[in-house]
Design a protein around this motif. Structure first.
Motif: not given
Ligand SMILES: C[S@@+](CC[C@H](N)C(=O)[O-])C[C@H]1O[C@@H](n2cnc3c(N)ncnc32)[C@H](O)[C@@H]1O
Length: 217
Positions: A88-92, A110-112, A118-125, A174-176
């Motif tokens: 699935g997609n963490a953003l949806e 860091r990859n979102f 992404g954080l709002a979706e985690m909070t919603r569920v 490292p760049s991320s």
């Protein structure tokens, strides 16, 4: 990229962190404050190590690990048959509101492409009173650790990646980390996502940050 490196991912984690990543996952799982019988979502679960740590606390069947890289999930499934691993997609997130007691993400935020979403979706569920935990690498600011960090991430890690057969992926790492918000800014992102009681602990000399917050209500 993660499908490509799935086969070497666990070994690289152990080499790059000298085996310490297990201890960091344990601390993240502690901060999720899950108990036997709870339902927990591990977002961007990859090869499932944080999900496995959480399942030790919930008992069999309590943890769902989700990720969009099927090759990572295949390895996770082979390690932990009692955890449900779903693509699935963490953003949806495809889960209803308040359907978990806690949600975690380990080295994934860091990859979102859109951290706030992404954080709002985690909070919603997560149900009111439940916890959201973010385990991430962060850039230490003070010498001598900042010097060591720069040498390790800019020189050693890409070199190890070359040996493992994918230098691009381990140059991206490292760049991320450099692009990702520092601990205070990330704390602000958790608040913006709607969490209360937001705190963080720094460990491994300030290289690892574990943020947590509670869903209000
Ligand atoms: C560095 S790995 C971390 C894996 C694991 N959580 C760990 O602790 O080792 C990052 C993972 O995030 C996943 N990922 C990144 N963005 C994602 C998204 N929007 N939805 C689902 N998975 C995502 C990648 O596929 C990859 O498996």
């Amino acid at each position: 990229m993660f499908d490509r490196i799935a086969r070497v991912y666990d070994r690289m984690n152990s080499v790059m962190t000298v085996g310490m990543h297990h201890r960091w996952r344990q601390r993240a799982a502690d901060l999720a404050q899950v108990r036997s019988g709870d339902r927990v979502l591990d977002v961007a679960t990859g090869t499932g190590d944080l999900a496995i740590e959480l399942e030790r606390r919930t008992g069999p069947g309590g943890v769902v690990g989700m990720d969009f890289a099927e090759a990572m999930l295949d390895i996770a499934r082979s390690k932990a048959p009692a955890v449900t691993f779903e693509q699935g997609n963490a953003l949806e997130l495809s889960y209803p509101d308040h359907s978990f007691d806690a949600a975690t993400v380990g080295f994934g935020a860091r990859n979102f492409s859109d951290l706030g979403r992404g954080l709002a979706e985690m909070t919603r569920v997560v149900r009111p009173g439940g916890r959201v935990v973010v385990l991430e690498i962060t850039t230490p600011q003070r010498p001598p650790l900042s010097w060591f960090f720069r040498m390790w991430f800019d020189r050693i890690v890409p070199g190890l990646g070359r040996v493992a057969g994918d230098s691009d992926a381990y140059t991206y790492l490292p760049s991320s980390v450099r692009r990702f918000p520092g601990p205070k800014e990330l704390g602000g992102e958790l608040v913006a996502a709607g969490l209360t009681d937001v705190r963080w602990v720094l460990t491994a000399g300030g290289i690892i940050a574990i943020h947590s917050g509670t869903v209000p209500g």
